[in-house]
Scaffold this motif. Structure first.
Motif, short mmCIF file in Angstrom:
data_model
loop_
_atom_site.label_atom_id
_atom_site.label_comp_id
_atom_site.label_asym_id
_atom_site.label_seq_id
_atom_site.Cartn_x
_atom_site.Cartn_y
_atom_site.Cartn_z
N ASN A 69 -7.77 0.49 -0.84
CA ASN A 69 -6.60 1.36 -0.96
C ASN A 69 -5.58 0.74 -1.89
N GLY A 70 -5.09 1.53 -2.80
CA GLY A 70 -4.17 1.02 -3.81
C GLY A 70 -2.86 0.52 -3.28
N ILE A 71 -2.47 0.97 -2.08
CA ILE A 71 -1.17 0.53 -1.53
C ILE A 71 -1.38 -0.39 -0.33
N SER A 72 -2.55 -1.01 -0.27
CA SER A 72 -2.84 -1.90 0.87
C SER A 72 -1.83 -3.02 1.02
N ASP A 73 -1.33 -3.52 -0.13
CA ASP A 73 -0.37 -4.63 -0.07
C ASP A 73 0.93 -4.23 0.61
N GLN A 74 1.20 -2.93 0.65
CA GLN A 74 2.44 -2.45 1.28
C GLN A 74 2.28 -2.22 2.78
N ILE A 75 1.06 -2.38 3.28
CA ILE A 75 0.79 -2.14 4.70
C ILE A 75 0.76 -3.47 5.45
N SER A 76 1.48 -3.53 6.55
CA SER A 76 1.52 -4.76 7.34
C SER A 76 0.17 -5.02 8.02
N GLU A 77 -0.33 -6.23 7.85
CA GLU A 77 -1.57 -6.64 8.49
C GLU A 77 -1.49 -6.49 10.00
N ASP A 78 -0.31 -6.72 10.56
CA ASP A 78 -0.14 -6.73 12.02
C ASP A 78 -0.02 -5.33 12.61
N CYS A 79 0.24 -4.33 11.77
CA CYS A 79 0.37 -2.95 12.26
C CYS A 79 -0.90 -2.14 12.02
N ALA A 80 -1.85 -2.69 11.28
CA ALA A 80 -3.07 -1.97 10.89
C ALA A 80 -4.20 -2.21 11.89
N PHE A 81 -4.99 -1.16 12.13
CA PHE A 81 -6.21 -1.32 12.93
C PHE A 81 -7.17 -0.20 12.56
N SER A 82 -8.45 -0.37 12.88
CA SER A 82 -9.48 0.59 12.50
C SER A 82 -10.39 0.88 13.68
N VAL A 83 -10.72 2.17 13.82
CA VAL A 83 -11.68 2.59 14.85
C VAL A 83 -13.01 2.83 14.14
N ILE A 84 -14.03 2.07 14.47
CA ILE A 84 -15.36 2.19 13.87
C ILE A 84 -16.20 3.04 14.82
N SER A 111 -6.00 6.48 -1.56
CA SER A 111 -4.64 5.92 -1.55
C SER A 111 -3.63 6.84 -0.88
N ARG A 112 -4.12 7.87 -0.25
CA ARG A 112 -3.21 8.78 0.44
C ARG A 112 -3.04 8.34 1.90
N ILE A 113 -1.84 8.59 2.41
CA ILE A 113 -1.54 8.27 3.79
C ILE A 113 -1.00 9.53 4.46
N TYR A 114 -1.57 9.87 5.61
CA TYR A 114 -1.18 11.07 6.34
C TYR A 114 -0.53 10.68 7.66
N HIS A 115 0.62 11.28 7.95
CA HIS A 115 1.29 11.04 9.23
C HIS A 115 0.72 12.01 10.26
N ARG A 116 0.16 11.48 11.31
CA ARG A 116 -0.46 12.31 12.36
C ARG A 116 -0.02 11.81 13.74
N TYR A 117 -0.03 12.75 14.69
CA TYR A 117 0.29 12.38 16.07
C TYR A 117 -1.02 12.20 16.82
N PHE A 118 -1.27 10.97 17.28
CA PHE A 118 -2.53 10.66 17.97
C PHE A 118 -2.27 10.55 19.48
N LEU A 119 -3.25 11.05 20.23
CA LEU A 119 -3.13 10.91 21.68
C LEU A 119 -4.52 10.87 22.30
N LEU A 120 -4.56 10.34 23.50
CA LEU A 120 -5.80 10.24 24.27
C LEU A 120 -5.84 11.42 25.23
N ASP A 121 -6.98 12.12 25.26
CA ASP A 121 -7.12 13.23 26.20
C ASP A 121 -6.89 12.73 27.63
#
Length: 1001
Positions: free
Chosen positions: A80-95, A30-40
């Protein structure tokens, strides 16, 4: 991440990713970390910082990524316990990795999420060749087309054209763009280059065109289906039409026809490619409007009794303003009849020169001659509809002028008048089909025992009531007006046949003595009282008799009542002030669109069937009706006009959108998007909403766009549509003004999906799937009547009801489990699931690791060698789903027959239920309760039988979708395609609530 520049290509996405952006990294704790992501810069790996990990570990190699999922569709997101607070449209996953690990991310906006999803998918597809692909000629088709348009203007090959010509050319291609905005974009470009003059070069023309005429949300959609090309070929388009738009019977020829119709470039037409511009043209065309074109023509059964329909009705039709001082005009009748109105009102009084006139008595409204109104009615009666027109005559004339009225009606309307006497042996009114082209007179009628040429009848004078109220401040009983009597001539009485006006007394009296051809009118206040205090009786009353509801005379400004308040009780003739625009008229106009705008809409079956239980004020699900879940995503808006009369903010528009559901109380709801500041031309909303619809046949969806203003939000546009008319998939919603006119080029872009309650919706709560096992499963309950013989019959129905529920829910739960493993939400259909999972079934050399054997009715998955555990889990879950589909198909008919048999056996007691109950010792209240419980139980049995039948149809549809998706993806085992399987019907379509065939009642 900079978002000022509009995304119009994969190259834009890659460049943005190289610059990087802040994303939220979601963990299972249930933790969320703010990170700066970039492509090499070399595009070989995805990195994030800061991180406690070694910098070489805080990265993922692009070549290890298996897929990129949109939405909250991994185990980490679901648990995740706070999933309801996360917008479906802003979420994505890298498998990624051999174990299919997930990196779960949340962007600050849906736009940023789309950039990452599109860019990563592009990198997965092309790997180390990404740079070559970006620099290749893929997008040259579009550039060549735009260059050619430039050259057609630059006929002398000067290399530049005038600003005026450049602006006009772009505006011709995108008529919704404002001239000032195009000019400003060119001037800004020139200023950034320190360029003097107003001439436009080819490069500048192409740059401004790309900037203004590319809709990023449509580009992101295109690349989802184009295998990361910059265009759709015929197979890509077929897949989009089948999987997303739910279009049946699609083939490459139809795809090619669409490309030829909407693709602007000659090269694209010749090669069968649909560019971003052609795709945009198609999505904005009427072919992709939200309203189902099937409903643009009469599509309902028109052979039911007249009382089984809602009828488009007008109040004080002759008025064009308010009902106390406003003018009367024949244009009121023309307008109403052209809009499909099938019941108009004529308030007739003695006029000068022995000519009756029409106006609201005892008020200051002007007068129009009765003869001219009848002449206009004759001309326009069947302009918009061939079905019967009802003339509600409020007659206040002397005998002498009543005879003049009769002469005018007979002379001008002639054979159109329906004067056939009602058949006393019948129980119901004729159907609209039988009454085609006929005009019915609703008025007072002399009793059959009146032998003279005239007689006494009561006078219900609405104008007198209004006039009385104008001078009184505290009125508690608006229906307590003295009843007057007046003389009625026999000739006028004879014109009244099946719409005889009578005064309502009370429900029990009406059930015993009212004739089916008699019509009662209810003041809005009285009707509201009955709707609240006797909702069940009101619904049952309207199964046999026509009821007309008119606005309270206290509405002197001609405001409108909410028609839904009375439609939910089954009231057929809810008279509206057509001259007054606003929400209530939006509902009325929208509602009657659903049956070819013919003025008649068939009421829900639960409101028509003699033995059915329905309470108008239900705040829960309706017995026997399967609730539907409506999923609406508001993606973007286009070309919103500045609100009329708004001047404080200049040309600035700060739009937001309300989505409203109107229907029974249990369904009424509304949600709103965030405000997009200072952007009325192309605001991006990207917000998703979900609504449970308990009675779909009575529900409406209204989209309202407002301008956010601190003084008071201003109306921009709206669109109202019956739930039954919604088309699923990606749709444009054409907006209308406050007075109902179409707003040129103004629209909303939305995605619509409809699922059943248990197969969709929010499937998870605190990590636990809300699928109910047998122990916690809710079964439909039957009520005890305390009549032993009848209760025994209903007792026998309980086991098949439980079996039916288990078959349905086991199937729906298994389908949801498979959708989750495919990485999709419950909104997806099985065709989309198979498309999503198909890349995972391919090995490194593109040979299938899993194939589908389609030779039998139930397609099976067969492993082709050693496969990873994660794929084995998908295959196992698929097998469980197929077994549940098979169980339902093979057992549904037998269970259905048992339920129907119990229903038939119970109906044997229906006619004599009162006498049986009396013999059992039931009296008054208990007897009434027993009758109500009997009706409830019959409704439950019929509903459960219907639900099982529709579940079987849904299951057969699921099998078709699996079959065709397997063939489309090339995953079918060679030689096993079953050619007998028909194409799927419209995917995600609502299964109709009631079938046409008999169920034994």
């Amino acid at each position: 991440m900079p978002t000022e520049k509009k995304i119009s290509s994969a190259s834009d996405c890659i460049n943005s990713m190289v610059e990087g952006s802040e994303l939220k990294k979601v963990r299972s704790n249930s933790r969320i970390y703010h990170r700066y992501f970039l492509l090499d810069a070399d595009m070989q790996s995805l990195r994030w910082e800061p991180s406690k990990k070694d910098s070489e570990k805080a990265k993922i190699d692009i070549k290890s990524i298996k897929e990129v999922r949109t939405g909250k569709n991994t185990d980490i997101f679901r648990s995740n316990g706070i999933s309801d607070q996360i917008s479906e449209d802003c979420a994505f996953s890298v498998i990624y990795g051999e174990n299919y690990e997930s990196l779960d991310l949340v962007a600050n906006s849906a736009d940023v999420a789309n950039i990452w999803v599109t860019g990563l998918r592009y990198l997965i597809s092309y790997g180390k060749h990404t740079l070559d692909m970006l620099e290749s000629s893929q997008d040259n088709m579009r550039t060549s087309w735009v260059s050619q348009m430039f050259s057609e203007i630059d006929v002398d090959n000067h290399g530049h054209i005038t600003l005026c010509n450049a602006v006009q050319c772009i505006r011709n291609l995108n008529p919704g763009l404002k001239t000032s905005k195009i000019e400003l974009k060119f001037k800004e470009l020139h200023k950034s280059k320190d360029k003097a003059g107003t001439e436009v070069t080819k490069e500048e023309f192409i740059e401004v065109f790309h900037e203004l005429c590319t809709r990023p949300e449509i580009y992101f959609l295109l690349v989802q289906f184009s295998s990361n090309k910059e265009f759709l070929d015929t197979k890509d388009l077929m897949m989009f039409l089948e999987a997303e738009q739910g279009v049946a019977h699609i083939n490459e020829e139809i795809s090619l026809e669409i490309i030829h119709k909407y693709e602007p470039s000659k090269e694209g037409q010749e090669k069968g490619w649909l560019s971003i511009d052609g795709f945009t043209n198609y999505l904005m065309s009427p072919d992709c409007y939200i309203f189902d074109p099937e409903h643009k023509k009469v599509c309902q059964d028109m052979k039911q009794p007249l009382s089984h329909y809602f009828i488009n009705s007008s109040h004080n039709t002759y008025l064009i303003e308010d009902q106390f001082r406003g003018p009367s005009d024949i244009t009121g009748y023309i307008r109403a009849l052209k809009m499909g109105c099938r019941s108009v009102e004529l308030d007739v009084w003695d006029g000068p020169d022995n000519e009756p006139v029409i106006y609201t008595g005892h008020t200051m409204t002007s007068q129009i001659v009765f003869r001219s109104v009848i002449d206009i009615i004759n001309k326009y009666a069947f302009f918009a509809s061939e079905y019967p027109l009802i003339l509600c005559l409020e007659n206040h004339c002397s005998i002498k002028q009543q005879k003049v009225m009769v002469q005018h009606m007979k002379k001008l309307l002639g054979d159109k008048l329906y004067t056939t006497s009602p058949n006393v042996e019948e129980s119901y009114l004729p159907s609209p089909d039988v009454l085609k082209g006929k005009i019915l007179i609703k008025a007072k009628k002399l009793s059959s025992n009146c032998s003279g040429v005239e007689g006494d009848v009561t006078d219900e004078d609405e104008g007198a009531e209004m006039s009385q109220r104008m001078g009184k401040e505290n009125v508690e009983q608006p229906n307590n007006v003295p009843v007057k009597r007046f003389q009625l001539c026999k000739e006028l009485s004879e014109l009244v046949s099946i719409c005889k006006s009578v005064q309502f007394k009370e429900f029990q009296v009406s059930f015993q003595v009212q004739k089916y051809w008699e019509v009662c009118s209810f003041n809005e206040v009285l009707a509201s009282k009955y709707a609240n205090e006797n909702p069940g009786d009101f619904v049952n009353y309207n199964k046999r008799f026509l009821a007309r509801v008119f606005p309270s005379p206290m509405r002197i400004d001609s405001s409108n009542m909410n028609p839904q308040d009375f439609w939910k009780c089954g009231c057929q003739i809810v008279a509206m002030n057509f001259q007054t625009p606003g929400l209530m008229m939006d509902l009325n106009i929208g509602w009657f669109r659903q049956n070819g705008n013919c003025g008649y809409v068939l009421r829900p079956a639960i409101m028509r069937e003699e033995v059915s239980f329905f309470s108008a004020n239900t705040k829960d699900s309706v017995p026997g009706v399967s609730p539907q879940l409506l999923h609406i995503k508001i993606i973007s808006g286009q070309n919103f006009p500045k609100p009329k009369g708004s001047g404080a903010k200049g040309d600035v528009v700060d739009p937001y959108v309300y989505v409203e559901i109107h229907g029974i109380p249990a369904d009424c709801a509304e949600q709103r998007t965030k405000t997009v500041h200072q952007n009325g031309d192309a605001p991006i909303f990207d917000e998703s909403f979900e609504f449970q619809i308990n009675l779909p046949e009575l529900a409406m969806v209204r989209f309202v766009v407002l301008d956010d203003d601190y003084i008071g939000d201003e109306f921009i546009g709206q669109y109202t549509i019956p739930f039954e008319c919604l088309q699923t998939g990606y749709r444009h919603v054409p907006l209308q003004s406050l007075t109902g006119e179409v707003l040129a080029h103004a629209s909303l872009f939305v995605h619509v999906a409809i699922t059943n309650r248990r197969g969709g919706g929010k499937p998870h709560k605190r990590g636990l799937s809300v699928r109910k096992g047998k122990k916690s499963r809710e079964y439909a309950s039957l009520r005890t009547l305390w009549i032993k013989t009848v209760d025994e019959v209903f007792k026998n129905a309980q086991p098949p009801i439980r079996d039916a529920t288990d078959l349905r829910e086991n199937m729906q739960n298994a389908v949801v489990s498979f959708k989750e493993l495919c990485g999709l939400s419950s909104v997806a259909n099985l065709m989309q699931c198979m498309l999503a999972v198909s890349p995972r079934f391919l090995g490194p050399d593109n040979t299938p690791l899993v194939v589908l054997n389609l030779s039998e009715q139930y397609p099976t998955m067969e492993l082709q060698g050693i496969v990873p555990e994660v794929l084995k889990k998908i295959v196992t879950t698929y097998d469980m789903m197929i077994q549940s589909l098979k169980a339902l198909i093979e057992n549904a008919d037998a269970v259905y027959e048992k339920i129907v048999h119990c229903q038939k056996a119970a109906m044997e007691f229906h006619e004599h239920l009162h006498s049986i109950g009396t013999k059992e010792g039931l009296k008054e209240r208990k007897l009434q309760k027993a009758v109500e419980s009997f009706t409830w139980n019959i409704t439950i049995l019929k509903g459960q039988a219907d639900l099982l039948k529709y579940a079987k149809n849904e299951t057969l549809e699921n099998l078709k979708q699996i079959h065709f998706a397997a063939v489309s993806c090339g995953l079918n085992k060679p030689g096993t395609e079953n050619t007998d399987v028909q194409k799927p019907r419209r995917s995600l379509e609502v299964i109709p609530e009631k079938a046409n065939d008999e169920t034994g009642e």
